[in-house]
Design a protein around this motif. Structure first.
Motif, PDB file in Angstrom:
ATOM      1  N   MET A 160       0.977  -1.323  -0.037  1.00 30.32           N
ATOM      2  CA  MET A 160       0.082  -0.049   0.111  1.00 30.32           C
ATOM      3  C   MET A 160       0.948   1.200  -0.122  1.00 30.32           C
ATOM      4  O   MET A 160       1.501   1.524   0.891  1.00 30.32           O
ATOM      5  CB  MET A 160      -0.843  -0.077   1.210  1.00 30.32           C
ATOM      6  CG  MET A 160      -1.886   1.084   1.305  1.00 30.32           C
ATOM      7  SD  MET A 160      -2.913   1.206   2.720  1.00 30.32           S
ATOM      8  CE  MET A 160      -3.909  -0.423   2.517  1.00 30.32           C
ATOM      9  N   ASN A 161       0.726   2.094  -0.983  1.00 35.44           N
ATOM     10  CA  ASN A 161       1.721   3.468  -1.337  1.00 35.44           C
ATOM     11  C   ASN A 161       1.068   4.296  -0.713  1.00 35.44           C
ATOM     12  O   ASN A 161      -0.043   4.427  -0.023  1.00 35.44           O
ATOM     13  CB  ASN A 161       1.873   3.497  -2.651  1.00 35.44           C
ATOM     14  CG  ASN A 161       0.624   3.873  -3.582  1.00 35.44           C
ATOM     15  OD1 ASN A 161      -0.469   4.224  -2.988  1.00 35.44           O
ATOM     16  ND2 ASN A 161       0.498   3.352  -4.694  1.00 35.44           N
ATOM     17  N   GLY A 162       1.837   5.299  -0.310  1.00 25.31           N
ATOM     18  CA  GLY A 162       1.449   6.692   0.363  1.00 25.31           C
ATOM     19  C   GLY A 162       0.043   7.366  -0.309  1.00 25.31           C
ATOM     20  O   GLY A 162      -0.772   7.780   0.508  1.00 25.31           O
ATOM     21  N   LYS A 163      -0.139   7.183  -1.445  1.00 22.70           N
ATOM     22  CA  LYS A 163      -1.241   7.899  -2.201  1.00 22.70           C
ATOM     23  C   LYS A 163      -2.567   6.997  -1.700  1.00 22.70           C
ATOM     24  O   LYS A 163      -3.582   7.661  -1.443  1.00 22.70           O
ATOM     25  CB  LYS A 163      -1.152   7.786  -3.725  1.00 22.70           C
ATOM     26  CG  LYS A 163      -2.223   8.542  -4.602  1.00 22.70           C
ATOM     27  CD  LYS A 163      -1.999   8.537  -5.781  1.00 22.70           C
ATOM     28  CE  LYS A 163      -3.173   8.769  -6.559  1.00 22.70           C
ATOM     29  NZ  LYS A 163      -2.912   9.074  -8.121  1.00 22.70           N
ATOM     30  N   HIS A 164      -2.180   5.667  -1.646  1.00 22.20           N
ATOM     31  CA  HIS A 164      -3.574   4.715  -1.256  1.00 22.20           C
ATOM     32  C   HIS A 164      -3.656   5.085   0.126  1.00 22.20           C
ATOM     33  O   HIS A 164      -5.009   5.241   0.704  1.00 22.20           O
ATOM     34  CB  HIS A 164      -3.244   3.377  -1.545  1.00 22.20           C
ATOM     35  CG  HIS A 164      -4.117   2.482  -1.599  1.00 22.20           C
ATOM     36  ND1 HIS A 164      -5.317   2.516  -2.318  1.00 22.20           N
ATOM     37  CD2 HIS A 164      -4.803   1.353  -0.884  1.00 22.20           C
ATOM     38  CE1 HIS A 164      -5.959   1.441  -2.087  1.00 22.20           C
ATOM     39  NE2 HIS A 164      -5.749   0.940  -1.208  1.00 22.20           N
ATOM     40  N   ILE A 165      -2.905   5.251   0.939  1.00 16.38           N
ATOM     41  CA  ILE A 165      -3.114   5.366   2.272  1.00 16.38           C
ATOM     42  C   ILE A 165      -3.735   6.770   2.583  1.00 16.38           C
ATOM     43  O   ILE A 165      -4.821   6.862   3.399  1.00 16.38           O
ATOM     44  CB  ILE A 165      -1.626   5.571   3.124  1.00 16.38           C
ATOM     45  CG1 ILE A 165      -1.187   3.990   3.051  1.00 16.38           C
ATOM     46  CG2 ILE A 165      -1.891   6.005   4.592  1.00 16.38           C
ATOM     47  CD1 ILE A 165       0.350   3.944   3.744  1.00 16.38           C
ATOM     48  N   PHE A 166      -3.278   7.982   1.801  1.00 12.25           N
ATOM     49  CA  PHE A 166      -4.019   9.217   2.127  1.00 12.25           C
ATOM     50  C   PHE A 166      -5.411   8.968   1.522  1.00 12.25           C
ATOM     51  O   PHE A 166      -6.103   9.819   2.216  1.00 12.25           O
ATOM     52  CB  PHE A 166      -3.134  10.253   1.042  1.00 12.25           C
ATOM     53  CG  PHE A 166      -3.663  11.757   1.212  1.00 12.25           C
ATOM     54  CD1 PHE A 166      -3.547  12.241   2.389  1.00 12.25           C
ATOM     55  CD2 PHE A 166      -4.334  12.178   0.283  1.00 12.25           C
ATOM     56  CE1 PHE A 166      -4.080  13.560   2.398  1.00 12.25           C
ATOM     57  CE2 PHE A 166      -4.614  13.391   0.165  1.00 12.25           C
ATOM     58  CZ  PHE A 166      -4.533  13.993   1.372  1.00 12.25           C
ATOM     59  N   SER A 167      -5.706   8.394   0.433  1.00 15.88           N
ATOM     60  CA  SER A 167      -7.182   8.178   0.136  1.00 15.88           C
ATOM     61  C   SER A 167      -7.956   7.864   1.113  1.00 15.88           C
ATOM     62  O   SER A 167      -9.136   8.279   1.265  1.00 15.88           O
ATOM     63  CB  SER A 167      -6.992   7.454  -1.096  1.00 15.88           C
ATOM     64  OG  SER A 167      -8.357   7.026  -1.650  1.00 15.88           O
ATOM     65  N   TRP A 168      -7.614   6.751   1.881  1.00 18.57           N
ATOM     66  CA  TRP A 168      -8.226   6.025   2.888  1.00 18.57           C
ATOM     67  C   TRP A 168      -8.480   6.851   3.954  1.00 18.57           C
ATOM     68  O   TRP A 168      -9.361   6.925   4.709  1.00 18.57           O
ATOM     69  CB  TRP A 168      -7.581   4.551   3.245  1.00 18.57           C
ATOM     70  CG  TRP A 168      -8.032   3.438   2.432  1.00 18.57           C
ATOM     71  CD1 TRP A 168      -7.231   2.975   1.515  1.00 18.57           C
ATOM     72  CD2 TRP A 168      -9.218   2.826   2.320  1.00 18.57           C
ATOM     73  NE1 TRP A 168      -7.999   1.917   0.901  1.00 18.57           N
ATOM     74  CE2 TRP A 168      -9.201   2.031   1.373  1.00 18.57           C
ATOM     75  CE3 TRP A 168     -10.548   3.254   3.029  1.00 18.57           C
ATOM     76  CZ2 TRP A 168     -10.448   1.254   0.909  1.00 18.57           C
ATOM     77  CZ3 TRP A 168     -11.376   2.634   2.790  1.00 18.57           C
ATOM     78  CH2 TRP A 168     -11.650   1.484   2.034  1.00 18.57           C
TER      79      TRP A 168
END
Length: 213
Positions: free
Chosen positions: A1-9
């Motif tokens: 899980m990359n940073g963009k995905h984490i930020f999206s969640w």
């Protein structure tokens, strides 16, 4: 899980948490003018912390149910909305009707208590399905076989669940809630607490419909 995905969640969770508070507080407007002007006894946690835990736990619950479901779209939204309303509002308030409608809760307040849960269940939950991206149907969904069982197996499993619920409900009700003298008075039983077995026997004698209910 990359940073963009984490930020999206993080954004999705934050949006769902804020929306929960909006619709929860909006629902409480149905009873805001009907509650008695009596200060509540202090609880285990400050009100702000309790409200934060309430919002986070409900938001996480709805997210988990949506993401773990094989269903999608309106089928998921309506099924989860009715299930949430049934578990959180209906089951709670039919107890209010049964125990308190002739003691401390009048008809107008009782109606407001049922209305109070509608915004979260039927607006927030469908919005959560949309925000979490579970609106589009998929053709490759594998049906679950976990609920396929003989009628006899259904009967004994549901009977066991019902009896376990009743036992836990009665034990927790007596040894936790019923220990509070103010609560006993609110439910029409002021005075000293009666021992558990005598309390149970008295209830079976004076209110035999309670346990089937």
């Amino acid at each position: 899980m990359n940073g963009k995905h984490i930020f999206s969640w993080i954004l999705r969770f934050s949006a769902l948490l804020i929306l929960f508070y909006i619709f929860f507080i909006g629902g409480t407007l149905a009873i805001s003018d009907l509650l008695p002007d009596t200060p509540s006894e202090p609880g285990l946690l400050p009100n702000n912390i309790g409200m934060l835990i309430l919002g986070i736990s409900n938001t996480l619950l709805v997210i988990a149910l949506i993401l773990s479901s094989r269903w999608r779209g309106w089928k998921l939204a309506f099924a989860l909305a009715f299930s949430y309303y049934g578990a959180v509002t209906f089951l709670t308030q039919i107890e209010t009707w049964y125990f308190l409608s002739e003691i401390t809760v009048d008809g107008q307040l009782l109606e407001g208590l049922f209305i109070m849960g509608l915004p979260v269940a039927f607006i927030y939950v469908p919005l959560a399905v949309w925000i979490l991206g579970k609106t589009q149907a998929k053709d490759d969904v594998i049906p679950s076989t976990a609920l396929i069982m003989p009628v006899r197996q259904w009967v004994w499993k549901l009977t066991f669940i019902a009896l376990a619920y009743l036992m836990l409900y009665w034990l927790a009700g007596y040894f936790i809630a019923w220990q509070n003298p103010s609560l006993r008075a609110f439910y029409g039983s002021p005075g000293e607490i009666v021992p558990f077995w005598r309390h149970t026997a008295n209830t079976l004698h004076t209110n035999p419909g309670l346990f089937p209910f």
